[in-house]
Design a protein around this motif. Structure first.
Motif, short mmCIF file in Angstrom:
data_model
loop_
_atom_site.label_atom_id
_atom_site.label_comp_id
_atom_site.label_asym_id
_atom_site.label_seq_id
_atom_site.Cartn_x
_atom_site.Cartn_y
_atom_site.Cartn_z
N ASN A 1 0.83 -1.20 0.00
CA ASN A 1 0.00 0.00 0.00
C ASN A 1 0.87 1.25 0.00
OD1 ASN A 1 -2.43 1.35 -0.04
ND2 ASN A 1 -3.18 0.53 1.91
N GLN A 2 0.33 2.31 -0.60
CA GLN A 2 1.08 3.56 -0.75
C GLN A 2 0.29 4.72 -0.17
OE1 GLN A 2 2.54 3.94 -4.72
NE2 GLN A 2 3.69 5.83 -4.34
N LEU A 3 1.01 5.70 0.34
CA LEU A 3 0.38 6.85 0.98
C LEU A 3 -0.20 7.84 -0.03
CD1 LEU A 3 3.05 7.66 3.73
CD2 LEU A 3 0.86 6.47 4.07
N GLU A 4 -1.17 8.61 0.47
CA GLU A 4 -1.75 9.69 -0.30
C GLU A 4 -2.28 10.74 0.70
OE1 GLU A 4 -3.78 9.21 -4.37
OE2 GLU A 4 -5.46 9.20 -2.95
N ILE A 5 -2.36 11.97 0.27
CA ILE A 5 -2.91 13.03 1.12
C ILE A 5 -4.42 13.10 0.91
CG2 ILE A 5 -2.93 15.50 1.65
CD1 ILE A 5 -0.04 15.58 0.47
N ALA A 6 -5.17 13.03 2.00
CA ALA A 6 -6.62 13.20 1.92
C ALA A 6 -6.95 14.65 2.28
CB ALA A 6 -7.32 12.26 2.89
N THR A 7 -7.67 15.32 1.43
CA THR A 7 -8.05 16.71 1.69
C THR A 7 -9.56 16.84 1.75
OG1 THR A 7 -8.33 17.46 -0.61
CG2 THR A 7 -6.07 17.38 0.26
N LEU A 8 -10.03 18.00 2.14
CA LEU A 8 -11.47 18.27 2.12
C LEU A 8 -11.95 18.21 0.67
CD1 LEU A 8 -11.57 21.31 4.58
CD2 LEU A 8 -12.28 18.95 5.07
N PRO A 9 -13.21 17.87 0.44
CA PRO A 9 -13.73 17.80 -0.93
C PRO A 9 -13.48 19.10 -1.69
CG PRO A 9 -15.31 16.88 0.62
CD PRO A 9 -14.23 17.50 1.45
N GLY A 10 -12.98 18.95 -2.91
CA GLY A 10 -12.68 20.13 -3.71
C GLY A 10 -11.31 20.72 -3.43
N ASN A 11 -10.62 20.18 -2.41
CA ASN A 11 -9.28 20.64 -2.05
C ASN A 11 -9.21 22.17 -1.94
OD1 ASN A 11 -6.55 20.72 -1.50
ND2 ASN A 11 -5.89 20.02 -3.53
N LYS B 1 -3.73 5.27 -0.06
CA LYS B 1 -4.54 5.45 -1.27
C LYS B 1 -5.85 4.67 -1.16
CE LYS B 1 -1.14 6.52 -4.85
NZ LYS B 1 -0.66 6.17 -6.20
N THR B 2 -5.78 3.49 -0.57
CA THR B 2 -6.97 2.64 -0.44
C THR B 2 -8.04 3.31 0.41
OG1 THR B 2 -5.87 1.49 1.40
CG2 THR B 2 -5.73 0.47 -0.78
N ASP B 3 -7.62 4.06 1.42
CA ASP B 3 -8.58 4.73 2.30
C ASP B 3 -9.23 5.92 1.60
OD1 ASP B 3 -8.17 3.18 4.85
OD2 ASP B 3 -6.13 3.83 4.44
N VAL B 4 -8.45 6.63 0.80
CA VAL B 4 -9.01 7.74 0.02
C VAL B 4 -10.04 7.20 -0.96
CG1 VAL B 4 -8.49 9.50 -1.71
CG2 VAL B 4 -6.96 9.20 0.24
N LYS B 5 -9.71 6.08 -1.59
CA LYS B 5 -10.62 5.48 -2.55
C LYS B 5 -11.90 4.99 -1.88
CE LYS B 5 -10.71 2.32 -6.47
NZ LYS B 5 -9.90 1.47 -7.37
N ALA B 6 -11.76 4.38 -0.71
CA ALA B 6 -12.92 3.87 0.02
C ALA B 6 -13.84 4.99 0.50
CB ALA B 6 -12.46 3.03 1.21
N ALA B 7 -13.27 6.16 0.74
CA ALA B 7 -14.06 7.30 1.24
C ALA B 7 -14.94 7.92 0.16
CB ALA B 7 -13.12 8.36 1.82
N GLY B 8 -14.64 7.60 -1.09
CA GLY B 8 -15.45 8.15 -2.18
C GLY B 8 -15.35 9.66 -2.25
N GLY B 9 -16.50 10.33 -2.37
CA GLY B 9 -16.50 11.78 -2.49
C GLY B 9 -16.37 12.53 -1.19
N LYS B 10 -16.17 11.83 -0.08
CA LYS B 10 -16.04 12.50 1.22
C LYS B 10 -14.71 13.24 1.34
CE LYS B 10 -18.98 9.21 3.71
NZ LYS B 10 -19.02 8.20 4.80
N VAL B 11 -13.72 12.81 0.56
CA VAL B 11 -12.42 13.49 0.56
C VAL B 11 -11.87 13.50 -0.87
CG1 VAL B 11 -11.86 12.75 2.92
CG2 VAL B 11 -11.08 11.38 0.98
N ASP B 12 -10.86 14.32 -1.09
CA ASP B 12 -10.10 14.29 -2.34
C ASP B 12 -8.72 13.73 -2.04
OD1 ASP B 12 -12.18 15.32 -3.76
OD2 ASP B 12 -11.18 17.19 -4.34
#
Length: 270
Positions: A128-138, A207-218
């Motif tokens: 698994n690889q890291l990614e930054i999760a931001t508020l929707p629309g960043n 990255k997997t967590d960002v993907k699982a969150a759907g539109g809740k985060v970018d």
């Protein structure tokens, strides 16, 4: 006894012998068929509960695989304990009853193997690889790991003892960056939730967590994450209450079907 009578006696004896041989062959064939039939296979004998301790980032994919396993083996049930890998490892070495441990790093798996609480050598099944999760629309226009060091930005990290936190520290070191988060969370889902609830502007997660969150985060990718890819090992536990079913679950995770579910969730092949 006449020659004709003797011939008749021999013919009857031969017929009886042939019948016995045929019956024996039929019985052997039936026995062979029974041993090779699906109902006699080991998979059909699986039953009971399989308890899996797994890294929080595996929640969505393992839950799906658990349902697949139960459907394939009626009479079984898969229960999960998702959390920070270090906490799960500590629970296992303290005697918590479990059948399988799937960790988000080799380091946390070593806690269990060093205590001789695992059977055999753990197998890496995904990365698994890291990614930054931001508020929707960043809205804060975050485009890099360095941007997280901006004054006034509320950033959340996983605790340094948790695999996602240790990986974040590696990435920061690779970028020669220092970051003081508003909080350290005990697992990756907790860090992500802070952003989902708008209690933080950003979090370093998988990255997997960002993907699982759907539109809740970018999600924002950053090159330093390549220096901090985590390998996920899985192992059968020594005192597994349901070792047979546990082995079958691990086999499902490592199978082509399991890989398909995991890669669809964003995990990388080992």
């Amino acid at each position: 006894m006449t020659r004709t009578a003797r011939r008749r006696t021999l013919q009857l004896a031969g017929t009886a012998t042939a019948a016995l041989l045929a019956l024996s062959a039929c019985s052997s064939s039936d026995s062979s068929s029974a041993s090779s039939s699906p109902s006699a296979s080991s998979s059909a004998k699986l039953s009971g509960t399989v308890t899996v301790f797994a890294a929080a980032s595996l929640k969505e994919s393992f839950t799906s695989l658990g349902k697949t396993f139960e459907a394939a083996h009626p009479g079984t049930r898969v229960t999960f304990n998702f959390g920070g890998s270090d906490t799960l490892a500590a629970s296992i070495t303290s005697g918590a009853p479990a059948d399988v441990f799937a960790s988000a790093s080799a380091k946390t798996m070593a806690i269990v193997t060093d205590a001789k609480d695992a059977v055999g050598t753990p197998v890496t099944f995904v990365r698994n690889q890291l990614e930054i999760a931001t508020l929707p629309g960043n809205p804060d226009k975050i485009t890099s790991l360095k941007d997280l060091t901006k004054s006034g930005l509320k950033v959340v990290l996983c605790d340094k003892t948790v695999p996602c936190g240790a990986a974040a520290q590696k990435a920061l070191t690779a970028g020669s960056l220092k970051l003081t988060p508003v909080s350290y969370e005990q697992d990756v889902k907790s860090a992500l939730t802070k952003v989902e609830l708008k209690e933080a502007d950003a979090a370093v997660v998988y990255k997997t967590d960002v993907k699982a969150a759907g539109g809740k985060v970018d999600g924002v990718e950053f090159p330093e994450s390549a220096k901090a890819i985590n390998e996920y090992p899985i192992a059968l536990l020594k005192d597994a209450p349901n070792a047979a079913a546990a082995k079958a679950f691990i086999a499902l995770v490592e199978s082509a079907e399991g890989k398909k579910v995991l890669t669809a969730a964003g995990f990388l092949n080992p």
